[in-house]
Design a protein around this motif. Sequence first.
Motif, PDB file in Angstrom:
ATOM      1  N   GLU A  42       0.849  -1.180   0.000  1.00 12.96           N
ATOM      2  CA  GLU A  42       0.000   0.000   0.000  1.00 12.96           C
ATOM      3  C   GLU A  42       0.886   1.232   0.000  1.00 12.96           C
ATOM      4  O   GLU A  42       2.034   1.176   0.430  1.00 12.96           O
ATOM      5  CB  GLU A  42      -0.946   0.019   1.206  1.00 12.96           C
ATOM      6  CG  GLU A  42      -0.259   0.214   2.535  1.00 12.96           C
ATOM      7  CD  GLU A  42      -1.206   0.283   3.711  1.00 12.96           C
ATOM      8  OE1 GLU A  42      -2.412   0.498   3.507  1.00 12.96           O
ATOM      9  OE2 GLU A  42      -0.732   0.124   4.834  1.00 12.96           O
ATOM     10  N   GLN A  43       0.337   2.339  -0.480  1.00 12.40           N
ATOM     11  CA  GLN A  43       1.049   3.603  -0.501  1.00 12.40           C
ATOM     12  C   GLN A  43       0.779   4.334   0.813  1.00 12.40           C
ATOM     13  O   GLN A  43      -0.377   4.474   1.208  1.00 12.40           O
ATOM     14  CB  GLN A  43       0.576   4.472  -1.673  1.00 12.40           C
ATOM     15  CG  GLN A  43       0.879   3.882  -3.031  1.00 12.40           C
ATOM     16  CD  GLN A  43       2.358   3.818  -3.323  1.00 12.40           C
ATOM     17  OE1 GLN A  43       3.115   4.719  -2.966  1.00 12.40           O
ATOM     18  NE2 GLN A  43       2.798   2.746  -3.951  1.00 12.40           N
ATOM     19  N   GLU A  56       6.028   2.959  -0.614  1.00 17.45           N
ATOM     20  CA  GLU A  56       5.247   1.733  -0.716  1.00 17.45           C
ATOM     21  C   GLU A  56       5.660   0.804   0.416  1.00 17.45           C
ATOM     22  O   GLU A  56       6.848   0.506   0.577  1.00 17.45           O
ATOM     23  CB  GLU A  56       5.507   1.078  -2.081  1.00 17.45           C
ATOM     24  CG  GLU A  56       4.590  -0.056  -2.397  1.00 17.45           C
ATOM     25  CD  GLU A  56       4.777  -0.538  -3.826  1.00 17.45           C
ATOM     26  OE1 GLU A  56       3.841  -0.403  -4.610  1.00 17.45           O
ATOM     27  OE2 GLU A  56       5.864  -1.052  -4.136  1.00 17.45           O
ATOM     28  N   THR A  59       1.966  -4.782   3.135  1.00 20.98           N
ATOM     29  CA  THR A  59       0.865  -4.904   4.095  1.00 20.98           C
ATOM     30  C   THR A  59       0.910  -6.234   4.838  1.00 20.98           C
ATOM     31  O   THR A  59       0.381  -6.327   5.941  1.00 20.98           O
ATOM     32  CB  THR A  59      -0.502  -4.764   3.394  1.00 20.98           C
ATOM     33  OG1 THR A  59      -0.595  -5.724   2.351  1.00 20.98           O
ATOM     34  CG2 THR A  59      -0.678  -3.372   2.835  1.00 20.98           C
ATOM     35  N   HIS A 106      -6.962  -4.513  -2.144  1.00 16.37           N
ATOM     36  CA  HIS A 106      -7.627  -3.206  -2.231  1.00 16.37           C
ATOM     37  C   HIS A 106      -8.454  -3.076  -3.502  1.00 16.37           C
ATOM     38  O   HIS A 106      -8.517  -2.019  -4.102  1.00 16.37           O
ATOM     39  CB  HIS A 106      -6.619  -2.058  -2.159  1.00 16.37           C
ATOM     40  CG  HIS A 106      -5.722  -2.138  -0.985  1.00 16.37           C
ATOM     41  ND1 HIS A 106      -6.162  -1.944   0.301  1.00 16.37           N
ATOM     42  CD2 HIS A 106      -4.397  -2.405  -0.883  1.00 16.37           C
ATOM     43  CE1 HIS A 106      -5.154  -2.089   1.128  1.00 16.37           C
ATOM     44  NE2 HIS A 106      -4.069  -2.370   0.442  1.00 16.37           N
ATOM     45  N   GLN A 112      -7.300   4.578  -4.415  1.00 21.52           N
ATOM     46  CA  GLN A 112      -6.666   4.402  -3.116  1.00 21.52           C
ATOM     47  C   GLN A 112      -5.824   5.621  -2.803  1.00 21.52           C
ATOM     48  O   GLN A 112      -4.894   5.941  -3.529  1.00 21.52           O
ATOM     49  CB  GLN A 112      -5.803   3.139  -3.147  1.00 21.52           C
ATOM     50  CG  GLN A 112      -5.109   2.860  -1.854  1.00 21.52           C
ATOM     51  CD  GLN A 112      -4.181   1.669  -1.992  1.00 21.52           C
ATOM     52  OE1 GLN A 112      -4.219   0.950  -2.965  1.00 21.52           O
ATOM     53  NE2 GLN A 112      -3.345   1.483  -1.017  1.00 21.52           N
TER      54      GLN A 112
END
Length: 179
Positions: A42-43, A56, A59, A106, A112
């Motif tokens: 995820e960012q 980045e 997760t 996601h 996102q």
Amino acid sequence: MFHWYVINTYSGHENKVRQNLLHSVETMSQQQKIRRVVVPTEQVVETKDGQKVQVEKRTLPGYVLVHMELDDDSWHVVKNTPGVTGFVGAQKPVALSKGEVDKILHVATLEQKPRPTAEFSLGETVKVISGPLADFDGEIIEVNAEAQPIRVRGRIVTFAAQKDSPGLPLRCSLGYCCS
């Protein structure tokens, strides 16, 4: 039938394992059985040296997702890939549900937004830099990782006392004697 499976790896080696697995799939001609290999990320926005930087983050450290049709050959390719320590599941690999896959990858959110992160720990001393308590020091007493607020306890008036021997006056940090 194709399903998503989770494989264990050494934390920090997820991308290397992904590359190794893709290479194994190609050399053993398993492209029909193994479609995708994904390292879930995820960012997030971090503050480094006073600047906000988008990075980045993994997760699920130590895990890689594989979209595959499970049979003896495909299982063998994945299991014998360097860096793979095994599948998630008791005796045989357990496939993820569609909801779990959507949440991890996601898919449910079309756009996102980067999530800001602050790396603070309980008991750490910080300086408030904005708002009515700007320039005050405080101690972190609560960190909420989901909503991102941090609760800080500080003193508006502090006194520093020195008690080396009897009879010494009390020194006040406000600049005048309080004895």
